[in-house]
Design a protein around this motif. Structure first.
Motif, PDB file in Angstrom:
ATOM      1  N   GLU A  30      39.875  36.237   7.228  1.00  0.00           N
ATOM      2  CA  GLU A  30      39.851  34.904   6.245  1.00  0.00           C
ATOM      3  C   GLU A  30      39.632  34.004   7.833  1.00  0.00           C
ATOM      4  N   ASP A  31      39.632  34.511   8.760  1.00  0.00           N
ATOM      5  CA  ASP A  31      40.212  33.169   9.323  1.00  0.00           C
ATOM      6  C   ASP A  31      39.187  31.700   9.212  1.00  0.00           C
ATOM      7  N   SER A  32      39.883  30.576   8.909  1.00  0.00           N
ATOM      8  CA  SER A  32      39.103  29.301   8.396  1.00  0.00           C
ATOM      9  C   SER A  32      39.313  28.882  10.825  1.00  0.00           C
ATOM     10  N   SER A  33      37.930  27.932  11.026  1.00  0.00           N
ATOM     11  CA  SER A  33      37.664  27.518  12.175  1.00  0.00           C
ATOM     12  C   SER A  33      38.162  26.281  12.104  1.00  0.00           C
ATOM     13  N   LEU A 111      19.024  29.822  15.246  1.00  0.00           N
ATOM     14  CA  LEU A 111      19.948  28.909  15.025  1.00  0.00           C
ATOM     15  C   LEU A 111      21.718  28.684  14.058  1.00  0.00           C
ATOM     16  N   VAL A 112      22.726  30.041  14.238  1.00  0.00           N
ATOM     17  CA  VAL A 112      22.988  29.905  12.578  1.00  0.00           C
ATOM     18  C   VAL A 112      24.721  29.157  13.110  1.00  0.00           C
ATOM     19  N   LEU A 113      24.985  28.741  12.972  1.00  0.00           N
ATOM     20  CA  LEU A 113      26.293  28.178  13.074  1.00  0.00           C
ATOM     21  C   LEU A 113      26.910  27.924  11.150  1.00  0.00           C
ATOM     22  N   GLY A 114      27.338  29.321  10.741  1.00  0.00           N
ATOM     23  CA  GLY A 114      27.383  28.665   9.151  1.00  0.00           C
ATOM     24  C   GLY A 114      29.001  28.859   9.619  1.00  0.00           C
ATOM     25  N   TYR A 115      30.773  28.392   8.291  1.00  0.00           N
ATOM     26  CA  TYR A 115      31.328  28.027   9.127  1.00  0.00           C
ATOM     27  C   TYR A 115      31.980  27.788  10.024  1.00  0.00           C
ATOM     28  N   SER A 116      31.325  27.353  10.908  1.00  0.00           N
ATOM     29  CA  SER A 116      32.297  26.043  11.902  1.00  0.00           C
ATOM     30  C   SER A 116      32.460  24.576  11.872  1.00  0.00           C
ATOM     31  N   THR A 117      33.188  24.679  12.195  1.00  0.00           N
ATOM     32  CA  THR A 117      34.126  23.331  12.903  1.00  0.00           C
ATOM     33  C   THR A 117      33.377  22.820  13.757  1.00  0.00           C
TER      34      THR A 117
END
Length: 491
Positions: A30-33, A111-117
């Motif tokens: 569950e870590d958040s970017s 290109l997959v950048l899901g849930y990134s900041t």
């Protein structure tokens, strides 16, 4: 770059790349970017290392597909892949980027950048063979994808983009203008603090904006001029603050704005002029705050409740085949009086045609009557008398039973009056027996003769009554003929 220059975190990535294996730096799933700025060196990877891998510093192991697959990393420096041709998929999920990736003019597999900041993304004219995923990303700077081409789909669901600040404050946060998407744009639950620019875009499948929040108060929330989609535009429960502009769009299926909350007080909330749309659904929408412009558009079905229309609408040249839900015309007609250009005959003709299409001839006649009454209000005072007379007597021919009522009332009046005091015969002994009913009919309908009027002569106020019956009969006959002729011509 030499291998011995790598940190332990970077070596894990370097060793996993040739096998296409994933590297997960997260301490907990569950870590958040969003918290990535505080991550330590054990989770930090230089962008230069990733760039070297993608441009051929390491090759795939035999029988394996090389690729970058990282979760939960802190990526520092510029990931500069401008004009690069990358044959490996890039999957950087739950990552925090110190600087915006530079992908202008690049050619990528996926290109997959899901849930990134990210502080932004510069990828105009980029080409992606498989998929572009920005799902649930948090992006504080502009996303520049204008002119990009994705053979698969673009995924933006749950992403939060903007608001932009500093030198980029005036730039639209989400720039998808002239993008080409092979399948769908999936952007459900998307939040954009600023303009979402989609004008000139071509989407092979559908655009989904269900529950999206586009927030540009007083400005342009969705700029989708000349948008072309293969099937539908779905924006169920869309929350838009600012103008939604679909001018010139081509949507062969449904433009689904059911329960959409559109607001741009003092300006235009929805502009869908010159569009060609199969079905436009504004079902169960709260009252739209701001003007609505549907000029010169063509819809097969227009679904809108009367209560959703704002105070001003522009519908000059609007064409639709059917109108839903089916309601009495008295509930639809007030909207035509909100047309900002004033009286538009075509708008009434179009509404009448819609009632006729579903077989409601009575509703169509009511609309035509309302049109003539509205037209009468545009005439000079001296020209309104004849229209008022036709309206009061036969409803311009659309209410023929009114003439019957007038005739019956006058017939009863004449019959009672002349029964009480019969007129004197002109020639005693030669006149036929007096009949008050047929004498009154002779007066009212001169084209029919029963020999009563020519044989008897009333006197006093009865003579004045005969004049009234004669004049009224002519007026009723003339207005009835004019109204019936008009009605037959319309049919």
């Amino acid at each position: 770059m030499e291998i011995n220059e790598l940190t332990p975190a970077e070596r894990r990535v370097w060793d996993a790349f040739p096998r296409g294996e994933g590297v997960d730096f997260r301490e907990h799933p569950e870590d958040s970017s969003v918290d990535g700025a505080g991550w330590g060196p054990e989770r930090t990877v230089r962008a230069d290392v990733l760039r070297a891998l993608l441009l051929g510093a390491a090759t795939a192991e035999e029988g394996r597909v090389a690729g970058l697959k990282i979760k939960g990393a802190r990526i520092v420096g510029d990931l500069d892949l401008r004009y690069a041709v990358v044959d490996h998929p890039i999957r950087l999920r739950d990552c925090w980027f110190e600087r915006k990736p530079l992908l202008y003019g690049s050619r990528l597999k996926a290109l997959v950048l899901g849930y990134s900041t990210l502080p932004g993304l510069t990828a105009a004219t980029m080409r992606v063979e498989v998929v572009l995923r920005l799902s649930c990303c948090r992006i504080t700077g502009p996303v520049r994808l204008q002119g990009a081409k994705v053979d698969g789909g673009l995924f933006l669901q749950g992403a939060v983009i903007g608001p932009t600040t500093g030198d980029e404050a005036e730039e639209p946060p989400l720039q998808l203008n002239h993008i080409e998407i092979g399948t769908d744009i999936i952007a459900n639950d998307l939040t954009v603090h600023g303009e979402m620019r989609l004008n000139g875009a071509t989407v092979g499948g559908q655009v989904q904006l269900d529950r999206a929040r586009l927030l540009t108060p007083g400005g342009m929330a969705l700029h989708a001029e000349t948008l072309t989609v293969g099937t539908d535009l779905r924006a169920h429960r869309l929350h838009a603050r600012g103008m939604v502009n679909l001018t010139g769009s081509r949507i062969p299926g449904q433009a689904h704005l059911t329960r959409a909350d559109l607001a741009n007080p003092g300006g235009t909330a929805l502009r869908a002029s010159s569009c060609a749309i199969g079905e436009l659904w504004l079902r169960h929408c709260p009252p739209i705050q701001g003007d609505v412009n549907l000029r010169r558009s063509t819809f097969d079905l227009l679904h809108v409740e009367p209560g959703s229309w704002p105070e001003r609408i522009a519908i000059d040249g609007l064409t639709y085949r059917t109108l839903a839900p089916h309601l009495p015309p008295e509930q639809r007609l007030p909207a035509l009086e909100r047309e900002e250009s004033g009286y538009l005959p075509y708008a009434y003709e179009q509404l009448g045609a819609a009632y006729r299409t579903v077989g409601d001839e009575a509703g169509a006649r009511t609309v035509q009557l309302a049109k003539l009454r509205r037209h009468r209000g545009t005439l000079p005072r001296h020209a309104r008398a004849w229209g008022l007379l036709q309206d009061a007597t036969v409803g311009y021919g659309f209410r023929p039973l009114r003439a019957t009522g007038w005739l019956v009332a006058l017939l009863l009046t004449g019959t009672v009056a002349y029964s009480v005091t019969p007129p004197r015969p002109l020639k005693a002994g030669e006149a036929p027996d007096f009949n008050a009913v047929f004498y009154t009919i002779d007066l009212m309908l001169p084209i029919i003769g029963f020999g009563q009027e020519s044989a008897y002569a009333p006197s006093g106020w009865y003579q004045w009554l005969s004049y009234v019956l004669i004049v009224t009969g002519w007026v009723l006959a003339t207005t009835t003929a004019a109204g019936v002729s008009r009605s037959l011509q319309r049919q």
